[in-house]
Design a protein around this motif. Structure first.
Motif, PDB file in Angstrom:
ATOM      1  N   MET A 134      -0.509  -7.675  12.239  1.00 35.68           N
ATOM      2  CA  MET A 134      -0.386  -6.444  11.431  1.00 35.68           C
ATOM      3  C   MET A 134      -0.510  -6.783   9.945  1.00 35.68           C
ATOM      4  O   MET A 134       0.272  -7.562   9.428  1.00 35.68           O
ATOM      5  CB  MET A 134       0.980  -5.795  11.734  1.00 35.68           C
ATOM      6  CG  MET A 134       1.340  -4.636  10.837  1.00 35.68           C
ATOM      7  SD  MET A 134       0.278  -3.181  11.037  1.00 35.68           S
ATOM      8  CE  MET A 134       0.949  -2.476  12.559  1.00 35.68           C
ATOM      9  N   ALA A 135      -1.498  -6.192   9.302  1.00 43.60           N
ATOM     10  CA  ALA A 135      -1.684  -6.447   7.872  1.00 43.60           C
ATOM     11  C   ALA A 135      -0.530  -5.846   7.076  1.00 43.60           C
ATOM     12  O   ALA A 135      -0.089  -4.725   7.349  1.00 43.60           O
ATOM     13  CB  ALA A 135      -3.013  -5.848   7.411  1.00 43.60           C
ATOM     14  N   HIS A 136      -0.019  -6.610   6.123  1.00 45.82           N
ATOM     15  CA  HIS A 136       1.074  -6.140   5.268  1.00 45.82           C
ATOM     16  C   HIS A 136       0.543  -5.746   3.902  1.00 45.82           C
ATOM     17  O   HIS A 136      -0.205  -6.500   3.284  1.00 45.82           O
ATOM     18  CB  HIS A 136       2.119  -7.256   5.079  1.00 45.82           C
ATOM     19  CG  HIS A 136       2.501  -7.925   6.347  1.00 45.82           C
ATOM     20  ND1 HIS A 136       2.526  -9.294   6.499  1.00 45.82           N
ATOM     21  CD2 HIS A 136       2.821  -7.416   7.548  1.00 45.82           C
ATOM     22  CE1 HIS A 136       2.872  -9.590   7.731  1.00 45.82           C
ATOM     23  NE2 HIS A 136       3.062  -8.469   8.398  1.00 45.82           N
ATOM     24  N   ILE A 137       0.979  -4.601   3.434  1.00 47.59           N
ATOM     25  CA  ILE A 137       0.510  -4.146   2.130  1.00 47.59           C
ATOM     26  C   ILE A 137       1.343  -4.747   1.001  1.00 47.59           C
ATOM     27  O   ILE A 137       2.441  -5.261   1.230  1.00 47.59           O
ATOM     28  CB  ILE A 137       0.555  -2.605   2.022  1.00 47.59           C
ATOM     29  CG1 ILE A 137       1.985  -2.099   2.244  1.00 47.59           C
ATOM     30  CG2 ILE A 137      -0.416  -1.972   3.016  1.00 47.59           C
ATOM     31  CD1 ILE A 137       2.187  -0.669   1.822  1.00 47.59           C
ATOM     32  N   ASN A 138       0.813  -4.689  -0.191  1.00 42.93           N
ATOM     33  CA  ASN A 138       1.527  -5.058  -1.400  1.00 42.93           C
ATOM     34  C   ASN A 138       2.532  -3.940  -1.699  1.00 42.93           C
ATOM     35  O   ASN A 138       2.159  -2.857  -2.153  1.00 42.93           O
ATOM     36  CB  ASN A 138       0.522  -5.219  -2.544  1.00 42.93           C
ATOM     37  CG  ASN A 138       1.194  -5.554  -3.868  1.00 42.93           C
ATOM     38  OD1 ASN A 138       2.403  -5.421  -4.022  1.00 42.93           O
ATOM     39  ND2 ASN A 138       0.385  -5.982  -4.823  1.00 42.93           N
ATOM     40  N   ASN A 195       0.065 -12.331   4.343  1.00 41.92           N
ATOM     41  CA  ASN A 195      -0.869 -12.048   5.435  1.00 41.92           C
ATOM     42  C   ASN A 195      -1.589 -13.321   5.883  1.00 41.92           C
ATOM     43  O   ASN A 195      -1.921 -14.175   5.055  1.00 41.92           O
ATOM     44  CB  ASN A 195      -1.922 -11.033   4.980  1.00 41.92           C
ATOM     45  CG  ASN A 195      -1.360  -9.624   4.888  1.00 41.92           C
ATOM     46  OD1 ASN A 195      -1.126  -8.978   5.903  1.00 41.92           O
ATOM     47  ND2 ASN A 195      -1.122  -9.152   3.666  1.00 41.92           N
ATOM     48  N   ASP A 245      -3.898 -11.269  10.395  1.00 37.87           N
ATOM     49  CA  ASP A 245      -3.659  -9.961   9.777  1.00 37.87           C
ATOM     50  C   ASP A 245      -4.893  -9.373   9.097  1.00 37.87           C
ATOM     51  O   ASP A 245      -5.081  -8.167   9.065  1.00 37.87           O
ATOM     52  CB  ASP A 245      -2.537 -10.085   8.746  1.00 37.87           C
ATOM     53  CG  ASP A 245      -1.266 -10.668   9.341  1.00 37.87           C
ATOM     54  OD1 ASP A 245      -0.860 -10.168  10.416  1.00 37.87           O
ATOM     55  OD2 ASP A 245      -0.707 -11.615   8.764  1.00 37.87           O
ATOM     56  N   CYS A 278      -3.731  -4.778  17.152  1.00 33.62           N
ATOM     57  CA  CYS A 278      -2.695  -5.593  16.498  1.00 33.62           C
ATOM     58  C   CYS A 278      -2.421  -5.153  15.064  1.00 33.62           C
ATOM     59  O   CYS A 278      -1.550  -5.717  14.406  1.00 33.62           O
ATOM     60  CB  CYS A 278      -3.071  -7.073  16.544  1.00 33.62           C
ATOM     61  SG  CYS A 278      -4.488  -7.497  15.538  1.00 33.62           S
ATOM     62  N   GLY A 279      -3.159  -4.158  14.575  1.00 29.17           N
ATOM     63  CA  GLY A 279      -2.888  -3.679  13.210  1.00 29.17           C
ATOM     64  C   GLY A 279      -3.550  -4.509  12.128  1.00 29.17           C
ATOM     65  O   GLY A 279      -3.256  -4.345  10.947  1.00 29.17           O
ATOM     66  N   TYR A 289       3.000  -1.510  -4.954  1.00 28.41           N
ATOM     67  CA  TYR A 289       2.264  -0.270  -5.247  1.00 28.41           C
ATOM     68  C   TYR A 289       3.137   0.963  -4.986  1.00 28.41           C
ATOM     69  O   TYR A 289       3.014   1.966  -5.677  1.00 28.41           O
ATOM     70  CB  TYR A 289       0.983  -0.196  -4.414  1.00 28.41           C
ATOM     71  CG  TYR A 289      -0.183  -0.938  -5.015  1.00 28.41           C
ATOM     72  CD1 TYR A 289      -0.125  -2.317  -5.214  1.00 28.41           C
ATOM     73  CD2 TYR A 289      -1.350  -0.282  -5.387  1.00 28.41           C
ATOM     74  CE1 TYR A 289      -1.188  -3.013  -5.761  1.00 28.41           C
ATOM     75  CE2 TYR A 289      -2.425  -0.976  -5.947  1.00 28.41           C
ATOM     76  CZ  TYR A 289      -2.335  -2.337  -6.124  1.00 28.41           C
ATOM     77  OH  TYR A 289      -3.387  -3.018  -6.673  1.00 28.41           O
ATOM     78  N   GLY A 290       3.989   0.861  -3.981  1.00 27.44           N
ATOM     79  CA  GLY A 290       4.844   1.992  -3.629  1.00 27.44           C
ATOM     80  C   GLY A 290       5.893   2.297  -4.678  1.00 27.44           C
ATOM     81  O   GLY A 290       6.492   3.379  -4.686  1.00 27.44           O
ATOM     82  N   ILE A 336      -4.212  -5.289  -2.999  1.00 29.16           N
ATOM     83  CA  ILE A 336      -3.415  -4.250  -2.329  1.00 29.16           C
ATOM     84  C   ILE A 336      -2.685  -4.781  -1.095  1.00 29.16           C
ATOM     85  O   ILE A 336      -1.966  -4.042  -0.435  1.00 29.16           O
ATOM     86  CB  ILE A 336      -4.262  -3.002  -1.975  1.00 29.16           C
ATOM     87  CG1 ILE A 336      -5.320  -3.289  -0.901  1.00 29.16           C
ATOM     88  CG2 ILE A 336      -4.921  -2.422  -3.227  1.00 29.16           C
ATOM     89  CD1 ILE A 336      -6.004  -2.020  -0.369  1.00 29.16           C
TER      90      ILE A 336
END
Lengths: 405, 405
Positions: free
Chosen positions: B1-5, A123, A179, A209-210, B8-9, A118
């Protein structure tokens, strides 16, 4: 022409346990009468709790008649188990986790490996060193690690956080932006724990920092110290930055039965998307739920008898751990872990290498350990022993090591 | 900041079964006395075979005593099951598949979804239309599908191969280069099969261009026609181009128990790498083996009693399928599938839309089906019925549909 995932070709061989097996076999061939004591592998040995066995038998019988048959279950797990967990592992400790934030699976290794699905591939991953290899290898496979450097034994894009006696086995907050952060407490392999204050610092950092914390609590049931959280959600702010992995493998002997779960809070949002909804979509598309029989067995862990029986097995292993710790300390070694964990992290004597110390314990005491270097460069200078065995073996192993002088 | 895949959106909502549930609930609310017959969902209803039940009970008892306890098993599955499969599903049909080419898992859905891990993201995917949605969605999640186009209900980078009455439900070889091809025979949703000659053409095509065929044989035990291969490896050349997915879900009623397996031949090499070794590495890193209890249950399917008992359950469903086919044909409908499959693919009358026909069968006969359009644009104009139910329900449903006129 189908193209393969080139990242697989970058993985170094999974050397640790095969090398242990090779050296052990060579020793056994030379000394066929040697009475080997295995303290290397972290697998349980006690049978399942009677309450769990009874529940599994009942569940098997459910599948034997059309009236009680269970076909496809919910991909997220049965409500009976999710609710038992929400109550028994969280509400009972004053922690608010909803049943619908709990995803049942066939085990924490699957979830730790699959959770990367996901997240984007760009990252930056931070891991403790030493570390449970699944966090690193699964990210390397997904292309988040870059190339592997044989000399340093490190991946170029992974941030390694040394976790050693020098920093009290609590890694320092990273100096470069990261991340996704993997934390494991009680820790595999060091057996050490993060206190409430230490975890709070990580949660605050991640919220600022997210970053997302992947919190592996597979060994939580071994915790005895009051200031050590059993769940990261005991720490304020964790619901907006942390995913927690739990397993029945080490807590209730399910290494062969297979069941675990992952908590993805509804409050956890990144890039405008609910990670809970993303993980739900992932599981619904690529997983069909854990076995009904095994989920019924896991449910029984939360009954009064099940709880008492599982606590007895944990107490058995815990006593082993303490006995190993005392034995090693009496023999003059410096030892970490063991108190809140089934793992004992033993410093090698006089700067000896961890493979060298492994060889010495094997050849002179016929005791099999795991060299710390196998868990990462900062594991050099340690060996790991596990408490998952028979009491008499722990006692005999300590007698032998004590006699080495 | 973690980035999403971000992929999925792009996924459209998984609309099909929730919309069926919504329409059914609305009908039931209006007609509380309606005697609904559910022929929509492809889940089994017969209990597990007695031999399987006995084996599972014995395995549960193994976990109840330290002497017979099983902890971590091999990630690839126990040798007892891999060898039983190699003998029972392959050698017995004259097909050479080694036990070590068989990977046991918790089910074919997991394997179909996870197999993408070992391939690069730039492969061109080809799927039949209509199609089992997991093939499409799992590739879309991995970024192999591009963007989704609502109007055409298609992903821009996926090659759709219409599989309809017009081409005898055998898709034509693609006119554009493709890298990974999903084939399912007996097919979900159409219930139709690929003959030996048709499969041979696909195997020859894949070997010529280096494509890999993902062959889903989850329904193989329903095959009765002699010229329909049970395994793609019955076709010369398949070992160098095909991965086969098998499931105990529909063949032995394991939808709730959870077990399946995947064959990755040693001869299958792409980009200089053994896909067998890559899949082994994937499973060792991200999976901890299927449950010991369930693997023992699956082993019992291959005993003489287990085989006989499972065949009886299959015969029960098969008779349902034939009865449904005859009933629909007697009522004037054109029907495909059913002969070698638990699925019946029924043409809607006079160009009626599949949701419209679904509504008609629901409102006038209280029979729940699955609209073919839910499996892809080329499924429009059909509904799917399943044979996984009680005999009396199949009979009553056909009486009602016959009476509609």
């Amino acid at each position: 022409m189908a193209h393969i995932n080139e990242n697989y070709g970058k993985l170094p061989g999974s050397y640790l346990f095969s090398e242990i097996a090779r050296r052990t076999a060579a020793f056994a061939a030379k000394h066929p009468d040697a009475d080997l004591i295995r303290m290397g592998i972290g697998d349980v040995t006690r049978p399942l709790a009677p309450a769990v066995i009874e529940a599994m038998h009942r569940a098997v019988d459910d599948l034997a008649a059309a009236e009680t048959f269970h076909g496809y279950g919910p991909e997220q797990g049965y409500a009976f188990l999710r609710e038992a967990i929400a109550q028994g592992d969280f509400a009972a400790r004053g922690v608010s986790v909803d049943a619908d934030e709990i995803f049942i699976s066939d085990g924490a290794k699957s979830d730790c490996g699959n959770i990367g699905d996901i997240f984007a591939t760009d990252n930056v991953i931070a891991v403790c060193d030493p570390v449970y290899p699944v966090y690193v290898d699964s990210n390397a496979m997904a292309g988040r690690a870059g190339d592997y450097d044989e000399a340093s034994q490190r991946w170029e894009n992974i941030v390694y956080m040394p976790t050693t006696a020098e920093n009290g086995f609590c890694p320092a907050l990273p100096e470069v932006p990261v991340d996704i952060i993997y934390l494991c407490s009680p820790n595999n392999p060091t057996g050490t724990v993060l206190t409430r204050d230490q975890l709070q610092a990580w949660v605050d950092y991640a919220n600022e920092c997210g970053a997302v914390i992947m919190f592996d609590a597979a060994y939580e049931r071994f915790i005895v110290d009051a200031d050590v959280p059993h769940s990261i959600y005991e720490v304020p702010g964790a619901a907006t930055c942390a995913i927690e992995f739990r397993s029945f493998s080490k807590t209730a002997g399910f290494t062969g039965a297979r069941c675990g779960y992952t908590v993805v809070p509804r409050a956890l949002v990144r890039g405008g998307q609910s990670l809970h909804d993303m993980w739900n979509r992932r599981q619904c598309t690529k997983f069909n739920g854990a076995s009904y029989v095994i989920q019924r067995g896991a449910e029984a862990i939360y009954t009064p008898e099940g709880t008492r029986q599982v606590d007895e097995a944990i107490a058995y292993y815990r006593t082993n751990a303490w006995l190993i710790k005392e034995g090693l300390e009496a023999a003059g070694y410096t030892v970490y872990g063991a108190v809140n964990s089934p793992y004992i992290w033993c410093k090698t004597p006089e700067g000896m290498g961890s493979w060298e110390f492994f060889d010495r314990l094997l050849s002179e005491a016929a005791v099999i350990t795991t060299p710390g270097a196998g868990f990462g460069p900062a594991g050099e200078g340690y060996v790991r022993l596990t408490a998952f065995g028979e009491r008499t073996d722990a006692e005999r192993a300590m007698e032998r090591i004590g006699a080495l002088g």
